[in-house]
Scaffold this motif. Structure first.
Motif, short mmCIF file in Angstrom:
data_model
loop_
_atom_site.label_atom_id
_atom_site.label_comp_id
_atom_site.label_asym_id
_atom_site.label_seq_id
_atom_site.Cartn_x
_atom_site.Cartn_y
_atom_site.Cartn_z
N THR A 3 0.82 -1.21 0.00
CA THR A 3 0.00 0.00 0.00
C THR A 3 0.86 1.27 0.00
OG1 THR A 3 -0.18 -0.11 2.41
CG2 THR A 3 -1.95 -1.11 1.12
N ARG A 4 2.09 1.15 0.52
CA ARG A 4 3.00 2.31 0.48
C ARG A 4 3.29 2.70 -0.97
NH1 ARG A 4 8.46 2.47 -0.13
NH2 ARG A 4 8.47 0.19 -0.02
N LEU A 5 3.48 1.68 -1.82
CA LEU A 5 3.72 1.96 -3.23
C LEU A 5 2.48 2.60 -3.88
CD1 LEU A 5 5.61 -1.27 -4.37
CD2 LEU A 5 6.57 0.93 -3.66
N LEU A 6 1.30 2.18 -3.46
CA LEU A 6 0.07 2.78 -3.99
C LEU A 6 -0.04 4.25 -3.57
CD1 LEU A 6 -2.65 0.00 -3.56
CD2 LEU A 6 -1.40 0.67 -5.63
N THR A 7 0.38 4.54 -2.35
CA THR A 7 0.38 5.93 -1.88
C THR A 7 1.32 6.77 -2.73
OG1 THR A 7 -0.11 5.25 0.39
CG2 THR A 7 0.83 7.45 0.08
N TYR A 8 2.51 6.26 -2.99
CA TYR A 8 3.47 6.97 -3.82
C TYR A 8 2.92 7.16 -5.23
CZ TYR A 8 7.05 6.08 -0.23
OH TYR A 8 7.77 6.05 0.94
N LYS A 16 1.98 14.91 -11.02
CA LYS A 16 2.57 14.79 -12.37
C LYS A 16 4.02 15.25 -12.42
CE LYS A 16 -1.82 15.34 -14.86
NZ LYS A 16 -2.69 15.39 -13.67
N ASN A 17 4.69 15.18 -11.26
CA ASN A 17 6.07 15.63 -11.19
C ASN A 17 6.78 14.90 -10.06
OD1 ASN A 17 8.18 17.64 -9.91
ND2 ASN A 17 7.99 18.22 -12.08
N PHE A 18 7.91 14.26 -10.36
CA PHE A 18 8.62 13.48 -9.34
C PHE A 18 9.11 14.36 -8.19
CE2 PHE A 18 8.83 10.06 -12.47
CZ PHE A 18 8.78 8.93 -11.66
N THR A 19 9.63 15.54 -8.52
CA THR A 19 10.17 16.41 -7.48
C THR A 19 9.09 16.86 -6.50
OG1 THR A 19 11.89 17.21 -8.98
CG2 THR A 19 11.43 18.55 -7.04
N ARG A 20 7.97 17.33 -7.05
CA ARG A 20 6.88 17.80 -6.18
C ARG A 20 6.28 16.65 -5.38
NH1 ARG A 20 5.41 20.96 -10.74
NH2 ARG A 20 3.75 19.50 -11.27
N ALA A 21 6.10 15.50 -6.02
CA ALA A 21 5.53 14.36 -5.32
C ALA A 21 6.43 13.91 -4.19
CB ALA A 21 5.30 13.21 -6.30
N ALA A 22 7.74 13.85 -4.44
CA ALA A 22 8.68 13.42 -3.41
C ALA A 22 8.67 14.39 -2.23
CB ALA A 22 10.09 13.32 -3.99
N LYS A 23 8.58 15.67 -2.54
CA LYS A 23 8.55 16.68 -1.48
C LYS A 23 7.32 16.52 -0.61
CE LYS A 23 8.88 21.68 -0.74
NZ LYS A 23 9.01 23.01 -1.41
N ILE A 27 10.04 12.24 1.04
CA ILE A 27 11.08 11.26 0.73
C ILE A 27 11.97 11.85 -0.36
CG2 ILE A 27 9.60 9.29 1.31
CD1 ILE A 27 9.22 8.82 -1.69
N ALA A 28 13.11 11.23 -0.59
CA ALA A 28 14.02 11.70 -1.63
C ALA A 28 13.47 11.31 -3.01
CB ALA A 28 15.40 11.09 -1.43
N GLN A 29 13.76 12.15 -3.99
CA GLN A 29 13.25 11.87 -5.34
C GLN A 29 13.75 10.53 -5.89
OE1 GLN A 29 13.52 15.09 -8.18
NE2 GLN A 29 13.59 13.66 -9.90
N PRO A 30 15.04 10.17 -5.70
CA PRO A 30 15.48 8.87 -6.20
C PRO A 30 14.71 7.71 -5.56
CG PRO A 30 17.37 10.27 -5.75
CD PRO A 30 16.18 10.97 -5.19
N ALA A 31 14.36 7.86 -4.29
CA ALA A 31 13.60 6.81 -3.61
C ALA A 31 12.22 6.65 -4.23
CB ALA A 31 13.48 7.13 -2.12
N LEU A 32 11.61 7.79 -4.61
CA LEU A 32 10.31 7.73 -5.26
C LEU A 32 10.42 7.06 -6.63
CD1 LEU A 32 7.31 8.42 -5.45
CD2 LEU A 32 7.95 10.70 -6.26
#
Length: 290
Positions: A3-8, A16-23, A27-32
């Motif tokens: 479910t953590r992956l579903l949240t991500y 629609k953006n890795f940087t904004r989503a990670a923030k 979490i760190a963007q590479p982790a996302l």
């Protein structure tokens, strides 16, 4: 499925953006990026189209997003239910209400509820009925007021009130002495109207469609005080719930020759979890409406 992956996945789909989503996920963007790749490998599907500036869902991703939101909402509901079994209350009612009802019908009810239950928090969201429906379905609201027609199967409703829509003009308007008004006469005037998505505007658009009329909308705003001032200064006319004119001076209500009655209902998700606070609020409102 984690479910953590579903949240991500859901957060990335919304931003629609890795940087904004990670923030937003803290979490760190590479982790996302690794997490999303892991989910795609697990499903053996590509969920996003990627480019330098933004990512968009593939068709497979669109399908997963529907289920992901439902799964995450169910988890939230289950968590809340378990807390209440331990004697904890949610302590908050998230309630969506259209502008007219929020201004004239609900203030006394909300204050009365708060005086009876001072430890409960009321979060009131003003929006059009279409937006309220969607926010209920998305789990952003617990309860909301909607038009009681063409209600989605996933929503439960409880009748709230039946009210008439009337034409509203200034005391100086040529129509001020009329006992009733035809749709032809009404739509022949300059109008001030709510934006699409509000039941007031839906009513105007529906009548125009049924009678093959074209509305002459000179002002479009969701600010009810502005609408009232525009009418008082005789710049335009509109149609409002009759209860609005009962509280506002220097406005003349005129029934339509073909009366427009609106059924309004309290709504919530059928499969959603209603907290003790939500259930208490529903019962209190029902008592006040009897």
């Amino acid at each position: 499925m984690d479910t953590r992956l579903l949240t991500y996945f859901t957060q990335l789909a919304e931003t629609k953006n890795f940087t904004r989503a990670a923030k937003q996920l803290h979490i760190a963007q590479p982790a996302l990026s690794i997490a999303i790749k892991k989910l795609e490998q697990e499903l053996e599907l590509t969920l996003f189209y990627r480019n330098e500036r933004k990512v968009t869902l593939t068709q497979e991703g669109e399908v997963l997003l529907i289920h992901a939101k439902q799964i995450l909402q169910k988890i939230d509901d289950a968590t809340l239910a378990m807390k209440e079994l331990r004697g904890l209350e949610k302590g908050e009612v998230r309630f969506g209400v259209p502008s007219m009802l929020g201004s004239y019908f609900f203030p006394q009810i909300l204050m009365g509820f708060k005086s009876h239950y001072p430890n409960l928090k009321l979060t009131i969201v003003e929006a059009g009925t279409q937006s309220i429906r969607q926010m209920l379905l998305d789990g952003e609201l617990d309860l909301g007021v909607i038009i009681n027609q063409a209600v989605p199967e996933s929503l439960q409703t409880e009748h709230l009130l039946r009210s008439q829509m009337v034409a509203v003009v200034s005391e100086q308007h040529d129509f001020a002495n009329k006992q009733e008004l035809s749709f032809d006469d009404f739509f022949g005037q300059e109008l001030v109207a709510f934006k699409p998505g509000y039941f007031h505007r839906e009513m105007l658009d529906l009548v125009c469609e049924q009678h093959n009329l074209t509305p002459n909308i000179s002002f479009e705003t969701n600010l009810l005080p502005m609408i009232l001032q525009i009418i008082r200064h005789d710049f335009a006319i509109t149609a409002l719930l009759e209860l609005v004119t009962e509280h506002e001076a220097h406005l003349i209500p005129i029934p339509f020759a073909e009366p427009i009655q609106l059924d309004l209902a309290m709504a919530w998700r059928k499969q959603g979890y209603l907290s003790l606070a939500d259930r208490t609020f529903i019962e209190y409102v029902k008592q006040q409406c009897q």
